[in-house]
Design an enzyme around this catalytic site. Structure first.
Site, mmCIF file in Angstrom:
data_model
loop_
_atom_site.group_PDB
_atom_site.id
_atom_site.type_symbol
_atom_site.label_atom_id
_atom_site.label_comp_id
_atom_site.label_asym_id
_atom_site.label_seq_id
_atom_site.Cartn_x
_atom_site.Cartn_y
_atom_site.Cartn_z
ATOM 1 N N SER A 1 16.692 -56.902 87.132
ATOM 2 C CA SER A 1 16.160 -58.187 87.617
ATOM 3 C C SER A 1 14.705 -58.311 87.186
ATOM 4 O O SER A 1 14.065 -57.291 86.892
ATOM 5 C CB SER A 1 16.243 -58.199 89.152
ATOM 6 O OG SER A 1 15.503 -59.281 89.680
ATOM 7 N N TYR B 1 14.585 -54.246 97.635
ATOM 8 C CA TYR B 1 15.348 -54.802 96.507
ATOM 9 C C TYR B 1 14.587 -54.564 95.206
ATOM 10 O O TYR B 1 15.138 -54.061 94.226
ATOM 11 C CB TYR B 1 15.612 -56.301 96.717
ATOM 12 C CG TYR B 1 16.368 -56.907 95.554
ATOM 13 C CD1 TYR B 1 17.685 -56.543 95.290
ATOM 14 C CD2 TYR B 1 15.755 -57.830 94.697
ATOM 15 C CE1 TYR B 1 18.382 -57.068 94.207
ATOM 16 C CE2 TYR B 1 16.439 -58.370 93.622
ATOM 17 C CZ TYR B 1 17.755 -57.984 93.379
ATOM 18 O OH TYR B 1 18.435 -58.506 92.307
HETATM 19 N N1 LIG Z 1 21.322 -64.143 91.603
HETATM 20 C C1 LIG Z 1 20.105 -63.811 91.206
HETATM 21 O O1 LIG Z 1 19.129 -64.567 91.391
HETATM 22 C C2 LIG Z 1 19.881 -62.512 90.471
HETATM 23 C C3 LIG Z 1 18.688 -62.357 89.735
HETATM 24 C C4 LIG Z 1 18.470 -61.169 89.049
HETATM 25 C C5 LIG Z 1 19.407 -60.151 89.105
HETATM 26 N N2 LIG Z 1 20.535 -60.311 89.843
HETATM 27 C C6 LIG Z 1 21.500 -59.200 89.877
HETATM 28 O O2 LIG Z 1 22.712 -59.641 89.295
HETATM 29 C C7 LIG Z 1 23.790 -58.867 89.794
HETATM 30 C C8 LIG Z 1 24.941 -59.787 90.193
HETATM 31 O O3 LIG Z 1 24.500 -60.613 91.238
HETATM 32 P P1 LIG Z 1 25.005 -62.117 91.421
HETATM 33 O O4 LIG Z 1 23.815 -62.979 91.446
HETATM 34 O O5 LIG Z 1 26.089 -62.407 90.496
HETATM 35 O O6 LIG Z 1 25.493 -62.018 92.948
HETATM 36 P P2 LIG Z 1 26.936 -62.201 93.618
HETATM 37 O O7 LIG Z 1 27.568 -63.457 93.154
HETATM 38 O O8 LIG Z 1 26.699 -61.998 95.067
HETATM 39 O O9 LIG Z 1 27.773 -60.972 93.013
HETATM 40 C C9 LIG Z 1 27.607 -59.646 93.471
HETATM 41 C C10 LIG Z 1 28.801 -58.831 93.024
HETATM 42 O O10 LIG Z 1 28.609 -57.458 93.421
HETATM 43 C C11 LIG Z 1 29.808 -57.010 94.028
HETATM 44 N N3 LIG Z 1 29.563 -55.956 95.004
HETATM 45 C C12 LIG Z 1 28.693 -55.980 96.046
HETATM 46 N N4 LIG Z 1 28.817 -54.834 96.756
HETATM 47 C C13 LIG Z 1 29.778 -54.101 96.143
HETATM 48 C C14 LIG Z 1 30.366 -52.845 96.419
HETATM 49 N N5 LIG Z 1 29.976 -52.089 97.460
HETATM 50 N N6 LIG Z 1 31.338 -52.390 95.591
HETATM 51 C C15 LIG Z 1 31.748 -53.131 94.538
HETATM 52 N N7 LIG Z 1 31.229 -54.335 94.236
HETATM 53 C C16 LIG Z 1 30.258 -54.812 95.031
HETATM 54 C C17 LIG Z 1 30.400 -58.257 94.707
HETATM 55 O O11 LIG Z 1 31.808 -58.103 94.872
HETATM 56 P P3 LIG Z 1 32.573 -57.828 96.251
HETATM 57 O O12 LIG Z 1 31.754 -58.417 97.358
HETATM 58 O O13 LIG Z 1 33.902 -58.492 96.050
HETATM 59 O O14 LIG Z 1 32.686 -56.334 96.317
HETATM 60 C C18 LIG Z 1 30.112 -59.310 93.647
HETATM 61 O O15 LIG Z 1 31.116 -59.312 92.669
HETATM 62 C C19 LIG Z 1 23.219 -58.030 90.934
HETATM 63 O O16 LIG Z 1 22.999 -56.713 90.474
HETATM 64 C C20 LIG Z 1 21.899 -58.718 91.254
HETATM 65 O O17 LIG Z 1 20.957 -57.806 91.787
HETATM 66 C C21 LIG Z 1 20.810 -61.476 90.516
#
Ligand SMILES: NC(=O)c1ccc[n+]([C@@H]2O[C@H](COP(=O)([O-])OP(=O)(O)OC[C@H]3O[C@@H](n4cnc5c(N)ncnc54)[C@H](OP(=O)(O)O)[C@@H]3O)[C@@H](O)[C@H]2O)c1
Length: 238
Positions: free
Chosen positions: A144, A156
């Protein structure tokens, strides 16, 4: 745009049940990759697998909790049993409670460390011997912007600095074996990520983001597609 460079490639995507992981699995499958898609919510994975299959693609849903070492290893092993190799591991799963430290409960920071750090290391650890035997492989982690600069979400941000540092160190360690490591470091992306935070934290984050134009999951998926389709020399280690 289809690159045609991923035809038949075997890819495992964690965090594929929503947001960036889902969009990335879809983008890579559309480009010809056979995608194993992992997360805890099996219904979401089945839905994504059906969408991929309807367009002629190949998808293998694997329900797994990446914080459980045995499940995380079994997830990688299932892909190896099914396809006999692993070309790319995309460690996308992540959670965040983007709050100041004094407003972060121990259970919340444990979860961030468990998912964002251990849940990234376990699958990499299981996949590495196979990639080393293959003499090729690509590991993509989603860190991130908060893993690059100091951010008002202490834990985080700390976990994401760890993710970026792990990726850079790993690249130096295994780049010589023909295995690439890429760290993707997006800014704010419109996903369920913020919705999953507790109410007071979500409201504070939404206030901070204000009218900022956020990225969409497909934008980050396009960046990942770009990274995994570059020629080998573009990421060589000297
Ligand atoms: N959104 C942002 O602004 C942003 C910015 C920079 C980086 N990121 C990073 O991008 C990545 C994806 O995030 P996103 O924005 O796409 O969020 P999201 O839509 O909430 O997706 C998160 C994913 O992680 C999975 N997950 C969470 N806990 C888990 C566990 N214990 N075991 C297996 N899977 C798990 C969830 O699946 P289940 O709940 O079905 O397990 C879901 O598929 C993350 O690493 C986040 O830190 C996000």
């Amino acid at each position: 745009m289809l690159t045609g460079k991923l035809n038949g490639k075997i890819v495992l995507v964690t965090g594929a049940s929503s947001g960036i992981g889902e969009a990335t699995a879809l983008a890579l499958a559309t480009d010809g990759a056979k995608v194993a898609i992992a997360a805890r919510r099996a219904d979401r994975l089945d839905d994504l697998a059906n969408r991929i299959r309807r367009t002629g693609g190949t998808a293998l849903p694997i329900p797994a909790d990446v914080t459980d070492e045995a499940q995380a290893s079994a997830m990688v092993e299932q892909v190896l049993r099914e396809y006999g190799r692993l070309d790319m591991l995309l460690a996308v799963a992540g959670v965040g409670v983007a709050a100041p430290f004094k407003n972060t409960a121990p259970a919340e920071y444990r979860q961030m460390v468990d998912v964002n750090i251990l849940g990234l290391l376990y699958p990499i650890h299981t996949a590495l011997p196979t990639m080393q035997r293959q003499g090729a492989g690509h590991i993509v982690v989603v860190s991130s912007g908060a893993g690059r600069y100091i951010h008002p979400s202490v834990v985080y941000s700390g976990t994401k600095h760890a993710v970026s540092a792990i990726a850079e160190s790993l690249r130096r360690e295994i780049g010589k074996d023909g295995i690439r490591v890429t760290s993707i470091e997006p800014g704010a992306v419109r996903t369920e990520f913020t919705q999953n935070m507790r109410d007071d934290v979500r409201q504070a984050v939404e206030l901070r983001l204000g009218d900022m134009e956020q990225l969409e999951s497909a934008d980050v998926a396009a960046a990942i597609l770009y990274a995994v389709t570059q020629p080998p020399g573009s990421m060589s280690i000297s």
